[in-house]
Design an enzyme around this catalytic site. Structure first.
Site, mmCIF file in Angstrom:
data_model
loop_
_atom_site.group_PDB
_atom_site.id
_atom_site.type_symbol
_atom_site.label_atom_id
_atom_site.label_comp_id
_atom_site.label_asym_id
_atom_site.label_seq_id
_atom_site.Cartn_x
_atom_site.Cartn_y
_atom_site.Cartn_z
ATOM 1 N N SER A 84 -103.386 50.006 -29.935
ATOM 2 C CA SER A 84 -102.500 51.076 -29.463
ATOM 3 C C SER A 84 -102.819 52.413 -30.137
ATOM 4 C CB SER A 84 -101.044 50.725 -29.763
ATOM 5 O OG SER A 84 -100.695 49.514 -29.137
HETATM 6 N N1 SAH Z 1 -100.434 45.461 -31.137
HETATM 7 C C1 SAH Z 1 -101.856 45.482 -30.855
HETATM 8 C C2 SAH Z 1 -102.220 46.042 -29.502
HETATM 9 C C3 SAH Z 1 -101.608 45.304 -28.418
HETATM 10 S S1 SAH Z 1 -102.493 45.242 -26.896
HETATM 11 C C4 SAH Z 1 -102.608 46.232 -31.919
HETATM 12 O O1 SAH Z 1 -102.010 46.824 -32.809
HETATM 13 O O2 SAH Z 1 -103.836 46.203 -31.861
HETATM 14 C C5 SAH Z 1 -101.472 43.975 -26.207
HETATM 15 C C6 SAH Z 1 -101.808 42.589 -26.694
HETATM 16 O O3 SAH Z 1 -100.835 41.709 -26.133
HETATM 17 C C7 SAH Z 1 -103.150 42.096 -26.180
HETATM 18 O O4 SAH Z 1 -103.943 41.656 -27.243
HETATM 19 C C8 SAH Z 1 -102.778 40.937 -25.246
HETATM 20 O O5 SAH Z 1 -103.723 39.901 -25.229
HETATM 21 C C9 SAH Z 1 -101.463 40.494 -25.833
HETATM 22 N N2 SAH Z 1 -100.588 39.739 -24.923
HETATM 23 C C10 SAH Z 1 -100.404 39.898 -23.588
HETATM 24 N N3 SAH Z 1 -99.503 39.021 -23.124
HETATM 25 C C11 SAH Z 1 -99.089 38.287 -24.199
HETATM 26 C C12 SAH Z 1 -98.158 37.212 -24.362
HETATM 27 N N4 SAH Z 1 -97.468 36.715 -23.344
HETATM 28 N N5 SAH Z 1 -97.978 36.712 -25.602
HETATM 29 C C13 SAH Z 1 -98.681 37.194 -26.680
HETATM 30 N N6 SAH Z 1 -99.582 38.205 -26.577
HETATM 31 C C14 SAH Z 1 -99.779 38.744 -25.350
#
Ligand code: SAH
Length: 265
Positions: free
Chosen positions: A115
């Site tokens: 992010s």
């Molecule tokens: N917080 C992260 C960025 C998030 S991007 C950072 O600091 O780098 C969103 C993430 O959510 C992705 O890695 C994606 O694979 C994950 N994601 C999507 N759906 C999800 C779910 N149902 N449960 C857990 N993770 C999920």
């Protein structure tokens, strides 16, 4: 295919993106070039301190520019200090190191993104985390957000659905010494039953509704930040608060774009 511009606020000042600072590009480009051509010239952690400080200044400027949305002119000093400490370059793929301290999301593989620093800082601030708080994050990704929450002294529980991201994220946190950040691979829609209730919950992928299991796992008096909206729509970052009496109140904060929350639900 997941859009590259995820987890970024839609700049309320103008619809386009604000232009990158050329000087920063020059410096990081030069540092990257040196590390390529000079054997053993691997940048040291401190080599990034100035870029990190500049990133923190940009976050502060974005906060002032979005003050009308978020109802504050500045973020908690503890959050800004944490942003100034976490080595973001250690959370991005090698090919992205030169851009690690730009105030924008970056690709981390598997169609996902780390992010934007402003969003990480904002969500950390709005979660009002105190040392010792139990915080759930859904969407570990690179584990950058989790590390920032860890720097705030929280006991962090972070879930990632993509195994190829979950495994290196866990290793990275261990190498960097974040003993208070716990991770697991799985579908975060259902929360993390064993460690609930949580003082705060941060969902870093966009859902089309607030998952009921997460509301249930939020402590009375707790706060949840979650982007809500359709996959190809602009989403709203929402603050969901559970009152001491257990009543749930929601507030829309600002338009954002995150990658979608996936899973069986
Ligand atoms: N917080 C992260 C960025 C998030 S991007 C950072 O600091 O780098 C969103 C993430 O959510 C992705 O890695 C994606 O694979 C994950 N994601 C999507 N759906 C999800 C779910 N149902 N449960 C857990 N993770 C999920």
């Amino acid at each position: 295919m997941v859009p590259m511009f995820s987890s970024r606020p839609i700049d309320p000042r103008c619809p386009g993106e604000s232009g990158p600072n050329r000087f920063v590009y020059f410096c990081v480009g030069l540092a990257g070039l040196c590390s390529l051509i000079l054997p053993g010239a691997e940048p040291r952690a401190d080599d990034y301190a100035d870029l990190r400080a500049r990133m923190v200044e940009e976050i502060a400027a974005d906060v002032r520019a979005t003050a009308l949305y978020i109802d504050k002119q500045e973020l908690d000093e503890r959050v800004m200090q944490a942003m100034g400490r976490v080595p973001r370059h250690a959370f991005v793929p090698r090919a992205q190191t030169a851009y690690a301290y730009e105030n924008r999301p970056l690709p981390i593989g598997h169609g996902q993104t780390i992010s934007q620093p402003y969003i990480v800082a904002l969500m950390s601030d709005l979660a009002a985390v105190s040392p010792g708080d139990r915080v759930l994050e859904v969407g570990t990704g690179s584990a950058y957000q989790a590390a920032v929450l860890g720097e705030l002294g929280a006991e962090v529980y972070s879930i990632e659905i993509v195994p190829e991201l979950a495994e290196p994220a866990a290793q990275r946190l261990q190498q960097l010494g974040y003993r208070n950040v716990h991770t697991r691979q799985g579908d975060g829609y259902h929360g993390w039953e064993e460690h609930q209730p949580f003082d705060a919950i941060l969902v870093t992928a966009a859902a089309n509704h607030v998952p009921p299991p997460l509301i249930r796992q939020l402590k009375p008096g707790g706060r949840m930040l979650i982007p809500v909206g359709g996959r190809f729509q602009i989403q709203q970052l929402m603050l969901v608060e559970k009152t001491a009496a257990g009543k749930v109140q929601t507030r829309q904060l600002l338009p954002v774009r995150f990658v979608p929350l996936v899973g069986e639900h």
